[in-house]
Design a protein around this motif. Structure first.
Motif, PDB file in Angstrom:
ATOM      1  N   SER A   1      -7.554  10.365  -3.923  1.00  0.00           N
ATOM      2  CA  SER A   1      -7.276  11.580  -3.174  1.00  0.00           C
ATOM      3  C   SER A   1      -6.834  11.213  -1.776  1.00  0.00           C
ATOM      4  O   SER A   1      -6.915  10.040  -1.361  1.00  0.00           O
ATOM      5  N   GLU A   2      -6.374  12.203  -1.008  1.00  0.00           N
ATOM      6  CA  GLU A   2      -5.832  11.964   0.326  1.00  0.00           C
ATOM      7  C   GLU A   2      -6.904  11.637   1.361  1.00  0.00           C
ATOM      8  O   GLU A   2      -6.575  11.228   2.475  1.00  0.00           O
ATOM      9  N   ASP A   3      -8.174  11.826   1.030  1.00  0.00           N
ATOM     10  CA  ASP A   3      -9.229  11.524   1.995  1.00  0.00           C
ATOM     11  C   ASP A   3      -9.896  10.185   1.693  1.00  0.00           C
ATOM     12  O   ASP A   3     -10.988   9.905   2.184  1.00  0.00           O
ATOM     13  N   GLU A   4      -9.250   9.347   0.880  1.00  0.00           N
ATOM     14  CA  GLU A   4      -9.769   8.017   0.558  1.00  0.00           C
ATOM     15  C   GLU A   4      -8.769   6.961   1.017  1.00  0.00           C
ATOM     16  O   GLU A   4      -7.550   7.149   0.905  1.00  0.00           O
ATOM     17  N   ILE A   5      -9.286   5.867   1.523  1.00  0.00           N
ATOM     18  CA  ILE A   5      -8.428   4.794   2.025  1.00  0.00           C
ATOM     19  C   ILE A   5      -8.974   3.450   1.566  1.00  0.00           C
ATOM     20  O   ILE A   5     -10.064   3.355   0.991  1.00  0.00           O
ATOM     21  N   MET A   6      -8.208   2.406   1.892  1.00  0.00           N
ATOM     22  CA  MET A   6      -8.610   1.033   1.620  1.00  0.00           C
ATOM     23  C   MET A   6      -8.489   0.231   2.916  1.00  0.00           C
ATOM     24  O   MET A   6      -7.775   0.627   3.846  1.00  0.00           O
ATOM     25  N   VAL A   7      -9.190  -0.903   2.961  1.00  0.00           N
ATOM     26  CA  VAL A   7      -9.155  -1.768   4.137  1.00  0.00           C
ATOM     27  C   VAL A   7      -8.962  -3.203   3.671  1.00  0.00           C
ATOM     28  O   VAL A   7      -9.187  -3.541   2.509  1.00  0.00           O
ATOM     29  N   SER A   8      -8.540  -4.061   4.603  1.00  0.00           N
ATOM     30  CA  SER A   8      -8.390  -5.480   4.288  1.00  0.00           C
ATOM     31  C   SER A   8      -9.746  -6.170   4.331  1.00  0.00           C
ATOM     32  O   SER A   8     -10.700  -5.647   4.918  1.00  0.00           O
TER      33      SER A   8
ATOM     34  N   THR B   1     -10.988  11.509   9.213  1.00  0.00           N
ATOM     35  CA  THR B   1     -12.090  10.743   8.648  1.00  0.00           C
ATOM     36  C   THR B   1     -11.826  10.511   7.169  1.00  0.00           C
ATOM     37  O   THR B   1     -11.443  11.425   6.436  1.00  0.00           O
ATOM     38  N   TYR B   2     -12.049   9.252   6.741  1.00  0.00           N
ATOM     39  CA  TYR B   2     -11.752   8.874   5.364  1.00  0.00           C
ATOM     40  C   TYR B   2     -12.946   8.132   4.765  1.00  0.00           C
ATOM     41  O   TYR B   2     -13.784   7.568   5.485  1.00  0.00           O
ATOM     42  N   THR B   3     -12.969   8.080   3.438  1.00  0.00           N
ATOM     43  CA  THR B   3     -13.949   7.296   2.705  1.00  0.00           C
ATOM     44  C   THR B   3     -13.290   6.000   2.242  1.00  0.00           C
ATOM     45  O   THR B   3     -12.221   6.018   1.620  1.00  0.00           O
ATOM     46  N   VAL B   4     -13.905   4.878   2.544  1.00  0.00           N
ATOM     47  CA  VAL B   4     -13.387   3.574   2.124  1.00  0.00           C
ATOM     48  C   VAL B   4     -13.781   3.361   0.667  1.00  0.00           C
ATOM     49  O   VAL B   4     -14.967   3.300   0.332  1.00  0.00           O
ATOM     50  N   VAL B   5     -12.777   3.254  -0.215  1.00  0.00           N
ATOM     51  CA  VAL B   5     -13.065   3.117  -1.643  1.00  0.00           C
ATOM     52  C   VAL B   5     -12.664   1.754  -2.191  1.00  0.00           C
ATOM     53  O   VAL B   5     -12.993   1.444  -3.349  1.00  0.00           O
ATOM     54  N   GLY B   6     -11.939   0.938  -1.421  1.00  0.00           N
ATOM     55  CA  GLY B   6     -11.514  -0.348  -1.945  1.00  0.00           C
ATOM     56  C   GLY B   6     -11.073  -1.307  -0.864  1.00  0.00           C
ATOM     57  O   GLY B   6     -10.927  -0.936   0.312  1.00  0.00           O
ATOM     58  N   VAL B   7     -10.874  -2.552  -1.267  1.00  0.00           N
ATOM     59  CA  VAL B   7     -10.415  -3.615  -0.369  1.00  0.00           C
ATOM     60  C   VAL B   7      -9.066  -4.099  -0.883  1.00  0.00           C
ATOM     61  O   VAL B   7      -8.928  -4.491  -2.053  1.00  0.00           O
ATOM     62  N   LEU B   8      -8.058  -4.066  -0.017  1.00  0.00           N
ATOM     63  CA  LEU B   8      -6.686  -4.419  -0.368  1.00  0.00           C
ATOM     64  C   LEU B   8      -6.243  -5.583   0.515  1.00  0.00           C
ATOM     65  O   LEU B   8      -6.447  -5.549   1.736  1.00  0.00           O
ATOM     66  N   GLN B   9      -5.661  -6.596  -0.106  1.00  0.00           N
ATOM     67  CA  GLN B   9      -5.228  -7.789   0.625  1.00  0.00           C
ATOM     68  C   GLN B   9      -3.709  -7.893   0.594  1.00  0.00           C
ATOM     69  O   GLN B   9      -3.099  -7.962  -0.472  1.00  0.00           O
ATOM     70  N   SER B  10      -3.105  -7.893   1.780  1.00  0.00           N
ATOM     71  CA  SER B  10      -1.665  -8.096   1.873  1.00  0.00           C
ATOM     72  C   SER B  10      -1.341  -9.562   1.637  1.00  0.00           C
ATOM     73  O   SER B  10      -2.074 -10.456   2.088  1.00  0.00           O
ATOM     74  N   SER B  11      -0.240  -9.835   0.952  1.00  0.00           N
ATOM     75  CA  SER B  11       0.152 -11.225   0.701  1.00  0.00           C
ATOM     76  C   SER B  11       0.526 -11.941   1.987  1.00  0.00           C
ATOM     77  O   SER B  11       0.491 -13.169   2.037  1.00  0.00           O
ATOM     78  N   HIS B  12       0.862 -11.214   3.036  1.00  0.00           N
ATOM     79  CA  HIS B  12       1.278 -11.813   4.304  1.00  0.00           C
ATOM     80  C   HIS B  12       0.122 -11.973   5.279  1.00  0.00           C
ATOM     81  O   HIS B  12       0.272 -12.659   6.293  1.00  0.00           O
ATOM     82  N   LEU B  13      -1.017 -11.356   5.015  1.00  0.00           N
ATOM     83  CA  LEU B  13      -2.100 -11.295   5.996  1.00  0.00           C
ATOM     84  C   LEU B  13      -3.167 -12.345   5.690  1.00  0.00           C
ATOM     85  O   LEU B  13      -3.595 -12.480   4.540  1.00  0.00           O
ATOM     86  N   PRO B  14      -3.612 -13.112   6.708  1.00  0.00           N
ATOM     87  CA  PRO B  14      -4.741 -14.022   6.484  1.00  0.00           C
ATOM     88  C   PRO B  14      -6.000 -13.247   6.084  1.00  0.00           C
ATOM     89  O   PRO B  14      -6.119 -12.047   6.359  1.00  0.00           O
TER      90      PRO B  14
END
Length: 926
Positions: free
Chosen positions: A162-169, A193-206
């Motif tokens: 949903s639109e109120d959920e996000i991910m972080v590195s 304000t969002y709910t953190v539901v997952g962890v996403l890793q960019s291929s370019h980011l340490p």
């Protein structure tokens, strides 16, 4: 003249192999010496190859499961042409880069309507943390789309539903103090304000990098981020080369899966990044590695040949021709060289894997894969083996000049010194100086020749010759050092004639046996040469960064720029600093908090006062500079601290505050003289370029005229007493005066900067708390200014020094071990005449120290000369692209030139053993 029998070569080869098997310890040591440089170059080769992605890896890391990624790079109709496999490599077909149709604002407006696009923007946002608020980078858009898996990979949790959920590195979890399932609040530029539901890793980011991934509903970027916007083509749509060319017409580049995996045959895109002289560096590195192999192999083979003199004499006495004896030695070097080179090439593979694993930061673009350039490694091993064979030609020639009878009787004497040796050394040394001087002259010539942009590509290509000459000069001088080493050893033996007994014996022994001393010196000298050169480049590069860096604040300070237009404006139009002072004091508990003012312009037509530096202190591109040279514009770095028009606009280089506030801003104590100048209506500055014979000039300019146009003069000027306060790194504040002086000069000022002085560098928690407190003052609160100083890579010189010391220790230990094994007879003689164990230990200590110190000092001098030549080349005509400044890294030089040799000598003293019983008989000393 008789010719050798065809089978004599095969017989010599068999004999060389048997000789190697007969002395496995010595053979392994010689092979190890040859392998050491091969391991170093092979490791670097594999690391560089592993950092260059293949087409498949580039597609996987950039596209994930999509078909193409599109980016806006240029205006429409600019004639943009890109590489099919690398869109970062593009050129303009025409010199006219004007935008007939402007810049495309949205790729979807020009892409085929049948394409489904996923858009990803970047935005700077402010989020709440466990200790306050922090500004971080946000990826806004469709990064969480499953088809982007690979470009943005799911690490933990799930994708937003949903639109109120996000991910972080992964790095954001620790930085923000959050976890999967917790709430995260974005405060600026738009609150949500969002709910953190997952962890996403960019291929370019340490892995330690911090990013959050916001939905498209968060809104468009608050600033123009078209250069940081990517559009991914979803579904099964094939983006053909014709589609890519059509997009190029709109100033858009594309990395297409279909095109990259099956690229068309097109003309290559020219690379203006200095690749011409980059290849010169690679060639120089390879040549030096082969020189290292030759020196190390020659040192070991000379010692081995000396130990095998009796065998050569026996061969000659039974009828073996000189050619056969010479072939045995030469083929022995070739056999050992092949073994050492092959072992070095193979060992470089796990070493490279280990280095990569230790330095990997988690980004898949750092090392896209483990790539081994088999052809390059094979070529390296072959060249190293040939270098070892070439090095064996010297001992092969010497083996044919032995006195057979004297050698068989055990009465051979060391060779007499040649009078022409110093002359040869001087000639070779002068040749090295001539090559270096020729490189500097050529650099000055091509820099003067490059007067227009059409010659830039040729200029970069010619820089390759310049760097080759600058590097070859000290390299040739290195050979001169080896040639003159015997003379230096004899001189040293004479100088210590009244020293301790062990020192006298050691110095005389090294001088009388140059065949085993000089090779060891060559090993030390060549290793230290490389170490000092690398350390010099690192320290000089750090010095260059420090010189070009313009600090905003003094160390351990946090500032707030008062350019915030909100309800805190008072009736006079000046910003109120008091709320920000209270915010910083409540969050940071600083040692002191001060307010600085700068020039304001209530009347837009009023003259603007500006501090004026001396004309010869200005950057050459400045039209007011007495050294103005349009061809040298690129040497000037922005921001220019002496520009009258700073990033703050007119008047940004005049600052006002009381003496205590000025001291805090400068980060230095104001002595009585400085305070007296301020009290008498003068100014102080951290830049001596503003002081002319004890005075500073303030000019009043018409804001309607362009200050950078030649022949434009200020309306009026005035001079005031001035004093330069010496500080390590001048900040962005040019001239300081007191409020009373500003009033007397007619300078209108207003509050501009609040500075909090801390006792130590602020932590992330402190900065988060301070940013939260500042954000409570106004809706659009400014970001904190924190002075972290220039990038610090100069400390890497110590890591390089440690690695170099290890290599030097390994190489010199082997070489000196060979030399000491050649001197076993000397140990036997000392024992036979009653020398104590302490004397034998001291003899080994001083012998090693003499060899290591002489080699280290010669290598350090030549390595430093090489660095000085490159630094001089950087200073001639605008530089050769290294960014180094001449400096003397005394601690590192002392460590490598004195500390490491002393440590090796102490190691020899600690490990010295009495000669074996078998060496103490009459035959040992006969």
């Amino acid at each position: 003249m008789s010719r050798a029998h065809p089978r004599s070569g095969r017989a010599a080869l068999r004999l060389a192999v048997r000789v190697a098997h007969a002395a496995p310890g010595r053979t392994l040591l010689v092979a190890a010496l040859i392998a050491i440089p091969v391991i170093g170059v092979g490791t670097l080769s594999t690391i560089v190859a592993s950092g260059t992605p293949t087409v498949a890896e580039r597609v996987a890391n950039e596209l994930g499961g999509t078909q193409a990624v599109l980016e806006i790079r240029a205006p429409e109709h600019s004639g943009l042409v890109q590489s099919p496999v690398n869109p970062d490599l593009f050129d303009y077909a025409s010199s006219d880069n004007s935008d007939e149709g402007g810049w495309v604002s949205d790729v979807s407006s020009v892409a085929p309507s049948s394409w489904r696009l996923a858009r990803v923007d970047t935005e700077q946002v402010t989020v709440e943390t466990t200790t306050g608020v922090a500004g971080i980078e946000a990826v806004v858009g469709d990064a969480a789309d499953p088809q982007l898996e690979g470009r943005y990979s799911l690490v933990d949790g799930r994708r937003p539903a949903s639109e109120d959920e996000i991910m972080v590195s992964p790095g954001a979890l620790a930085r923000l103090g959050t976890h999967v399932g917790s709430l995260l609040t974005v405060t600026q530029p738009t609150g949500a304000t969002y709910t953190v539901v997952g962890v996403l890793q960019s291929s370019h980011l340490p892995t330690a990098g911090t990013e959050i991934f916001l939905p498209r509903s968060y809104g468009p970027p608050t600033v123009d981020s078209s250069f940081q916007t990517q559009y991914f083509v979803l579904g099964d749509t094939t983006v053909a080369w014709s589609d890519v060319l059509a997009l190029n017409g709109y100033g858009i580049t594309a990395l297409s899966r279909a095109v990259a995996t099956d690229p068309p045959s097109v003309a290559p895109i020219p690379d203006y990044g200095g690749g011409g002289w980059g290849g010169a560096w690679i060639a120089i590195l390879l040549v030096f590695a082969l020189l290292q192999v030759g020196l190390l192999a020659a040192s070991a083979l000379l010692v081995g040949a000396r130990q095998q003199q009796r065998m050569f004499a026996v061969l000659s006495s039974v009828g073996a021709e000189r050619r056969t004896v010479s072939r045995v030695v030469a083929l022995s070097g070739l056999v050992t060289g092949i073994a050492g080179a092959a072992a070095g090439a193979l060992l470089s593979l796990p070493v490279a894997a280990l280095v990569m694993s230790l330095t990997r930061d988690g980004s898949r673009t750092q090392f896209p894969g483990y790539h081994v350039d088999v052809l390059q490694l094979a070529l390296l091993a072959a060249l190293a083996a040939l270098a070892a064979w070439a090095a064996a030609l010297v001992p092969a020639h010497l083996s044919t000049r032995i006195d057979i009878v004297a050698t068989l009787r055990g009465t051979s004497r060391p060779p007499a010194p040649r009078r022409r040796t110093p002359v040869i050394a001087i000639v070779v040394f002068l040749a090295g100086i001539a090559l270096t001087a020729l490189g500097l002259v050529l650099l000055a010539v091509i820099t003067a020749w490059r007067t227009d942009e059409s010659r830039v590509a040729d200029y970069h290509q010619m820089l390759g010759w310049v760097i080759t000459l600058l590097a070859a000069g000290p390299g040739v001088a290195l050979i001169a050092g080896i040639v003159v080493a015997p003379l230096l050893l004899r001189t040293a033996a004479q100088l210590v004639g009244r020293g301790p007994l062990a020192l006298r014996l050691a110095a005389r022994d090294t001088a009388r046996n140059p065949s085993r001393s000089v090779p060891a010196i060559a090993v030390v000298m060549s290793t230290v040469f490389v170490s000092v050169l690398i350390v010099g480049l690192i320290s000089g590069g750090q010095e260059g960064v420090d010189e070009r860096y313009q600090a905003r604040l003094a160390p351990d300070q946090v500032g707030v720029d008062l350019r915030v237009w909100d309800e805190n404006l008072d009736d006079a139009g000046a910003l109120r600093p008091e709320p920000y002072v209270q915010a910083l004091e409540s969050a940071l508990t600083p040692q002191s908090t001060v307010v600085l003012s700068t020039v304001t312009q209530p009347d837009p037509a009023a003259l603007v006062p500006v501090a004026e530096p001396a004309p010869d202190a200005l950057c050459p591109w400045d039209t007011r500079s007495s050294h103005y040279d349009p061809a040298a514009d690129y040497r000037c770095q922005q921001p220019n601290p002496f520009s009258s028009v700073s990033t703050d606009g007119y008047g940004g280089n005049l600052w006002v505050g009381d003496a205590d506030a000025i001291a805090v801003a400068l980060g230095a104590r104001l002595d009585a003289a400085a305070r007296a100048v301020l009290a008498d209506g003068g100014v102080v500055t951290s830049f001596p370029q503003y002081v002319h014979e004890g005075n500073a000039t303030i000019a009043w300019w018409d804001p309607a005229k362009d200050i950078d146009i030649p022949d434009v003069a200020p309306v009026r000027t005035t001079t005031v007493p001035a004093l330069a306060v010496p500080i390590e790194r001048p900040g962005a504040f040019s001239l300081f005066m007191t409020p009373e002086t500003a009033t007397s000069l007619g300078v209108t000022v207003g509050p501009r900067m609040v500075i909090a002085q801390l006792a130590a560098p602020p932590t992330d928690a402190q900065l988060d708390a301070a940013q939260k407190a500042v954000s409570g003052v106004a809706p659009n609160a400014p970001e904190l200014t924190v002075e972290r100083g220039p990038d610090r890579f100069g400390d890497w010189q110590w890591l390089v020094l440690v690695i170099s010391a290890i290599v030097m220790l390994a190489a010199t230990s082997v070489a000196i071990g060979l030399s000491r094994s050649d001197g076993r007879r000397d140990d036997a003689v000392l024992s036979a005449v009653g020398a104590s164990p302490g004397l034998r230990r001291a003899f080994g200590f001083w012998q090693t120290l003499v060899i290591c110190l002489l080699g280290a000092w010669l290598g350090a001098a030549l390595g430093f000369a090489e660095f000085a030549a490159l630094a001089a080349g950087e200073a001639v005509g605008g530089g050769i692209g290294l960014g180094v400044v001449f400096t003397v890294p005394w601690p590192a030089l002392g460590s490598i030139a004195i500390g490491v040799p002393l440590a090796i000598a102490i190691g020899v003293w600690l490990t010295a053993r009495a000669p074996r019983a078998g060496l103490l008989g009459r035959s040992a000393i006969a």
